[in-house]
Design a protein around this motif. Structure first.
Motif, PDB file in Angstrom:
ATOM      1  N   ALA A 251       0.126   7.927  11.177  1.00 51.30           N
ATOM      2  CA  ALA A 251      -0.599   7.832  12.495  1.00 51.30           C
ATOM      3  C   ALA A 251      -1.111   6.403  12.650  1.00 51.30           C
ATOM      4  O   ALA A 251      -1.168   5.652  11.683  1.00 51.30           O
ATOM      5  N   LEU A 252      -1.163   6.034  13.970  1.00 51.53           N
ATOM      6  CA  LEU A 252      -1.951   4.809  14.427  1.00 51.53           C
ATOM      7  C   LEU A 252      -3.298   4.883  14.850  1.00 51.53           C
ATOM      8  O   LEU A 252      -3.520   5.903  15.620  1.00 51.53           O
ATOM      9  N   MET A 253      -4.089   4.098  14.264  1.00 47.30           N
ATOM     10  CA  MET A 253      -5.478   4.523  14.649  1.00 47.30           C
ATOM     11  C   MET A 253      -5.998   2.988  15.251  1.00 47.30           C
ATOM     12  O   MET A 253      -6.021   1.973  14.784  1.00 47.30           O
ATOM     13  N   LEU A 254      -6.013   3.087  16.533  1.00 51.27           N
ATOM     14  CA  LEU A 254      -6.477   1.920  17.354  1.00 51.27           C
ATOM     15  C   LEU A 254      -8.005   1.878  17.576  1.00 51.27           C
ATOM     16  O   LEU A 254      -8.733   2.650  17.988  1.00 51.27           O
ATOM     17  N   THR A 255      -8.410   0.664  17.272  1.00 49.80           N
ATOM     18  CA  THR A 255     -10.010   0.444  17.158  1.00 49.80           C
ATOM     19  C   THR A 255     -10.219  -0.225  18.438  1.00 49.80           C
ATOM     20  O   THR A 255      -9.656  -1.516  18.869  1.00 49.80           O
ATOM     21  N   VAL A 256     -11.157   0.025  19.050  1.00 47.32           N
ATOM     22  CA  VAL A 256     -11.298  -0.453  20.537  1.00 47.32           C
ATOM     23  C   VAL A 256     -12.692  -0.903  21.091  1.00 47.32           C
ATOM     24  O   VAL A 256     -13.159  -1.237  22.083  1.00 47.32           O
TER      25      VAL A 256
ATOM     26  N   VAL B 185       0.860  -1.135   0.100  1.00 48.63           N
ATOM     27  CA  VAL B 185      -0.109   0.083   0.039  1.00 48.63           C
ATOM     28  C   VAL B 185       0.909   1.330   0.003  1.00 48.63           C
ATOM     29  O   VAL B 185       0.730   2.204  -0.800  1.00 48.63           O
ATOM     30  N   ALA B 186       1.822   1.241   0.840  1.00 52.23           N
ATOM     31  CA  ALA B 186       2.923   2.410   0.924  1.00 52.23           C
ATOM     32  C   ALA B 186       3.334   2.667  -0.662  1.00 52.23           C
ATOM     33  O   ALA B 186       3.710   3.678  -0.983  1.00 52.23           O
ATOM     34  N   GLU B 187       3.939   1.560  -1.212  1.00 53.01           N
ATOM     35  CA  GLU B 187       4.442   1.522  -2.408  1.00 53.01           C
ATOM     36  C   GLU B 187       3.366   2.291  -3.597  1.00 53.01           C
ATOM     37  O   GLU B 187       3.652   2.952  -4.560  1.00 53.01           O
ATOM     38  N   ALA B 188       2.182   1.810  -3.298  1.00 53.47           N
ATOM     39  CA  ALA B 188       1.195   2.103  -4.454  1.00 53.47           C
ATOM     40  C   ALA B 188       0.744   3.741  -4.136  1.00 53.47           C
ATOM     41  O   ALA B 188       0.359   4.375  -5.274  1.00 53.47           O
ATOM     42  N   GLY B 189       0.836   4.225  -3.069  1.00 49.90           N
ATOM     43  CA  GLY B 189       0.565   5.522  -2.800  1.00 49.90           C
ATOM     44  C   GLY B 189       1.771   6.209  -2.038  1.00 49.90           C
ATOM     45  O   GLY B 189       1.356   6.669  -0.738  1.00 49.90           O
ATOM     46  N   PRO B 190       2.699   6.563  -2.517  1.00 50.94           N
ATOM     47  CA  PRO B 190       4.144   7.163  -1.638  1.00 50.94           C
ATOM     48  C   PRO B 190       3.661   8.546  -1.238  1.00 50.94           C
ATOM     49  O   PRO B 190       4.398   8.950  -0.126  1.00 50.94           O
ATOM     50  N   ASP B 191       2.854   9.105  -2.044  1.00 51.37           N
ATOM     51  CA  ASP B 191       2.660  10.682  -1.326  1.00 51.37           C
ATOM     52  C   ASP B 191       1.240  10.700  -0.738  1.00 51.37           C
ATOM     53  O   ASP B 191       1.003  12.059  -0.319  1.00 51.37           O
ATOM     54  N   ALA B 192       0.559   9.696  -0.247  1.00 54.46           N
ATOM     55  CA  ALA B 192      -0.658   9.676   0.070  1.00 54.46           C
ATOM     56  C   ALA B 192      -0.454   9.969   1.749  1.00 54.46           C
ATOM     57  O   ALA B 192       0.678   9.488   2.407  1.00 54.46           O
ATOM     58  N   ARG B 193      -1.154  10.565   2.532  1.00 57.41           N
ATOM     59  CA  ARG B 193      -1.353  10.336   3.789  1.00 57.41           C
ATOM     60  C   ARG B 193      -1.743   9.276   4.326  1.00 57.41           C
ATOM     61  O   ARG B 193      -3.045   8.887   4.046  1.00 57.41           O
ATOM     62  N   LYS B 194      -1.112   8.371   5.016  1.00 62.86           N
ATOM     63  CA  LYS B 194      -1.559   6.962   5.249  1.00 62.86           C
ATOM     64  C   LYS B 194      -1.413   6.858   6.943  1.00 62.86           C
ATOM     65  O   LYS B 194      -0.547   7.114   7.487  1.00 62.86           O
ATOM     66  N   TRP B 195      -2.725   6.218   7.378  1.00 63.78           N
ATOM     67  CA  TRP B 195      -2.522   5.847   8.672  1.00 63.78           C
ATOM     68  C   TRP B 195      -2.603   4.174   8.818  1.00 63.78           C
ATOM     69  O   TRP B 195      -3.264   3.565   7.887  1.00 63.78           O
ATOM     70  N   PHE B 196      -2.256   3.705   9.785  1.00 62.97           N
ATOM     71  CA  PHE B 196      -2.471   2.195   9.988  1.00 62.97           C
ATOM     72  C   PHE B 196      -3.585   1.893  11.141  1.00 62.97           C
ATOM     73  O   PHE B 196      -3.353   2.660  12.221  1.00 62.97           O
ATOM     74  N   GLN B 197      -4.685   1.147  10.874  1.00 62.64           N
ATOM     75  CA  GLN B 197      -5.598   0.738  11.870  1.00 62.64           C
ATOM     76  C   GLN B 197      -5.151  -0.672  12.530  1.00 62.64           C
ATOM     77  O   GLN B 197      -4.724  -1.462  11.789  1.00 62.64           O
ATOM     78  N   LEU B 198      -5.109  -0.499  13.865  1.00 64.13           N
ATOM     79  CA  LEU B 198      -4.637  -1.634  14.635  1.00 64.13           C
ATOM     80  C   LEU B 198      -5.625  -2.254  15.482  1.00 64.13           C
ATOM     81  O   LEU B 198      -6.242  -1.322  16.186  1.00 64.13           O
TER      82      LEU B 198
ATOM     83  N   ASP C 161       5.006  -5.841  15.649  1.00 58.97           N
ATOM     84  CA  ASP C 161       5.686  -6.008  14.482  1.00 58.97           C
ATOM     85  C   ASP C 161       4.783  -5.302  13.433  1.00 58.97           C
ATOM     86  O   ASP C 161       5.525  -4.742  12.621  1.00 58.97           O
ATOM     87  N   LEU C 162       3.450  -5.347  13.621  1.00 62.78           N
ATOM     88  CA  LEU C 162       2.806  -4.716  12.621  1.00 62.78           C
ATOM     89  C   LEU C 162       2.798  -3.095  12.812  1.00 62.78           C
ATOM     90  O   LEU C 162       3.124  -2.329  11.765  1.00 62.78           O
ATOM     91  N   MET C 163       3.092  -2.562  14.188  1.00 66.25           N
ATOM     92  CA  MET C 163       3.510  -1.188  14.248  1.00 66.25           C
ATOM     93  C   MET C 163       4.865  -0.765  13.680  1.00 66.25           C
ATOM     94  O   MET C 163       5.034   0.278  13.125  1.00 66.25           O
ATOM     95  N   ALA C 164       5.776  -1.810  13.887  1.00 66.22           N
ATOM     96  CA  ALA C 164       7.155  -1.340  13.366  1.00 66.22           C
ATOM     97  C   ALA C 164       7.113  -1.235  11.811  1.00 66.22           C
ATOM     98  O   ALA C 164       7.905  -0.534  11.276  1.00 66.22           O
ATOM     99  N   ARG C 165       6.419  -2.234  11.114  1.00 64.41           N
ATOM    100  CA  ARG C 165       6.396  -2.297   9.851  1.00 64.41           C
ATOM    101  C   ARG C 165       5.745  -0.904   9.382  1.00 64.41           C
ATOM    102  O   ARG C 165       6.064  -0.299   8.229  1.00 64.41           O
ATOM    103  N   ALA C 166       4.611  -0.654   9.814  1.00 66.52           N
ATOM    104  CA  ALA C 166       3.768   0.630   9.527  1.00 66.52           C
ATOM    105  C   ALA C 166       4.685   1.834   9.476  1.00 66.52           C
ATOM    106  O   ALA C 166       5.054   2.681   8.746  1.00 66.52           O
ATOM    107  N   LYS C 167       5.638   1.743  10.717  1.00 60.88           N
ATOM    108  CA  LYS C 167       6.526   3.102  11.008  1.00 60.88           C
ATOM    109  C   LYS C 167       7.364   3.241   9.713  1.00 60.88           C
ATOM    110  O   LYS C 167       7.886   4.073   9.398  1.00 60.88           O
ATOM    111  N   ALA C 168       8.026   1.990   9.542  1.00 58.42           N
ATOM    112  CA  ALA C 168       9.212   1.749   8.620  1.00 58.42           C
ATOM    113  C   ALA C 168       8.731   2.125   7.141  1.00 58.42           C
ATOM    114  O   ALA C 168       9.498   2.601   6.535  1.00 58.42           O
ATOM    115  N   ALA C 169       7.353   1.838   6.780  1.00 60.26           N
ATOM    116  CA  ALA C 169       6.774   2.318   5.561  1.00 60.26           C
ATOM    117  C   ALA C 169       6.323   3.709   5.390  1.00 60.26           C
ATOM    118  O   ALA C 169       5.903   3.878   4.500  1.00 60.26           O
TER     119      ALA C 169
END
Length: 403
Positions: A182-187, A146-159, A170-178
């Motif tokens: 922001a991180l969106m935590l669903t509760v 997803v990061a490769e497909a939209g390098p210029d987009a504002r991207k958030w990862f929902q966890l 691991d997911l958070m580390a991958r999202a940060k590296a990519a």
């Protein structure tokens, strides 16, 4: 007596303006769609019933979703006249950055089931139109792709918080590296909601080739051909799964999560934190006190607890309770740009739309998502102009009256 005459060709010719023939069937379908409701009707025709119902449906009797949409339909917009609206600025600032519109693309699961282009199509539209996009933990394209497909987009990862905390880290580390912002935590998913349409349709991941689905394939050959001839479904956060959505959620997600777990999350994520799934004023205050940068008033699109509070109804009380200590966003039931404007006027810093763009995706892939974004943006701009405001920052409670 009225005198009549036979019109001459010179008089008729200017009136004969046939609509140009559009040979591209996808373009023809999308051009005829003037609203999100129109896209929904196209989506219903273009996708198998189980897939459409997974997107369109909600929990149990679907009361929560109907109430949310009913509140939006019943509210009154209150225009003010004689203001200069020759230029209308639809941009809005949230999480410290300005975006082109006051809505973002919400995280949605299993997106490549709706259309084989899936999350890549959504993030490309997001990049072009300046709309943030949140990739779901249950997405069907990897964080990196997803990061490769939209390098210029504002991207958030929902966890979601997993029983296996190492997997979440691991997911958070991958999202940060990519490069996710922001991180969106669903509760609001301690356990899966009872989504009865899915149960009745035998909806499973991946789709099972039963007699019912084979019959459905005969009426939706293009969808099945795309599913079977493109890359296999790949999940953003797990290698594979075979079973129902409810079984998957109950297997993976941790029902023992408490507010104290935010400390664990903050140890792995140092960027902006959005908490999604707030349904009471007390909980809004609790997570604000815990340091959330933004909260989303949401009942998960009506897909978890039926008869849950309507997020829009909560909005004024929550914004009063938390003040400027955190940003308050809202989702659930948004089907038009007027809905977006109303939510912002009542105090939302931003809104999330999910089904609206998924209907577009099902109707026409990436072009359908773009059409959904175009419809919503045009409606936002027109509604603002008719209300007499030229910027999002001018919207206020004086422009809306709730029933």
């Amino acid at each position: 007596m009225t005198e009549r005459q036979i019109p001459s060709w010179s008089e008729l010719r200017p009136l004969l303006r046939p609509k140009p023939i559009q040979l591209d069937p996808t373009r023809r379908r999308l051009d005829d769609a003037l609203t999100i409701a129109d896209l929904r009707r196209v989506a219903r025709r273009r996708t198998p019933r189980s897939v459409f119902d997974y997107t369109d449906g909600a929990a149990e009797a679907e009361i929560s979703l109907r109430r949310a949409r009913s509140l939006f339909r019943g509210l009154e917009l209150r225009p003010s006249i004689l203001h200069d609206v020759s230029r209308v600025d639809t941009s809005a600032a949230y999480l410290g950055t300005r975006s082109s519109v006051p809505f973002a693309f919400a995280p949605t699961g299993f997106t490549r089931l709706m259309h084989h282009e899936g999350e890549r199509a959504v993030v490309r539209v997001a990049a072009r139109r300046g709309i943030p996009y949140a990739l779901s933990t249950m997405g069907t394209t990897s964080i990196e792709d997803v990061a490769e497909a939209g390098p210029d987009a504002r991207k958030w990862f929902q966890l979601y918080v997993w029983k296996d905390r190492a997997a979440g880290e691991d997911l958070m580390a991958r999202a940060k590296a990519a490069g996710y912002e922001a991180l969106m935590l669903t509760v609001d998913v301690p356990v899966a909601g009872a989504r009865l349409r899915d149960t009745r349709n035998g909806f499973a991941i991946p789709p099972a080739l039963t007699a019912k689905t084979v019959l459905d394939a005969a009426t939706h050959p293009a969808w099945w051909m795309n599913l079977l001839t493109t890359e296999p479904l790949r999940f953003a956060s797990l290698s594979s799964w075979s079973g129902t959505v409810a079984d998957l959620l109950d297997q993976l997600f941790d029902p023992s999560m408490t507010l104290a777990d935010l400390e664990w999350l903050r140890a792995s994520w140092d960027g902006p934190l959005i908490i999604k799934g707030i349904q009471t004023v007390d909980d809004a205050v609790r997570v604000t006190d815990a340091g959330a940068d933004a909260i989303v008033l949401s009942n998960h699109g009506g897909r978890q607890l039926d008869r849950a509070p309507v997020p829009l109804r909560l909005l004024p009380d929550v914004t009063e309770a938390v003040g400027d200590r955190t940003e308050v966003w809202v989702d659930t039931g948004i089907m038009s740009g007027a809905d977006v404007v109303a939510a912002v006027a009542l105090g939302a810093r931003a809104t999330l739309v999910g089904r609206a763009y998924l209907y577009g995706l099902m109707a026409g892939g990436e072009r359908g998502v773009d059409r959904a974004a175009e419809i919503l943006t045009t409606e936002v701009r027109r509604t603002m102009a008719l209300l007499g405001v030229s910027s999002v920052d001018e919207l206020g409670p004086q422009h809306v009256r709730l029933p």
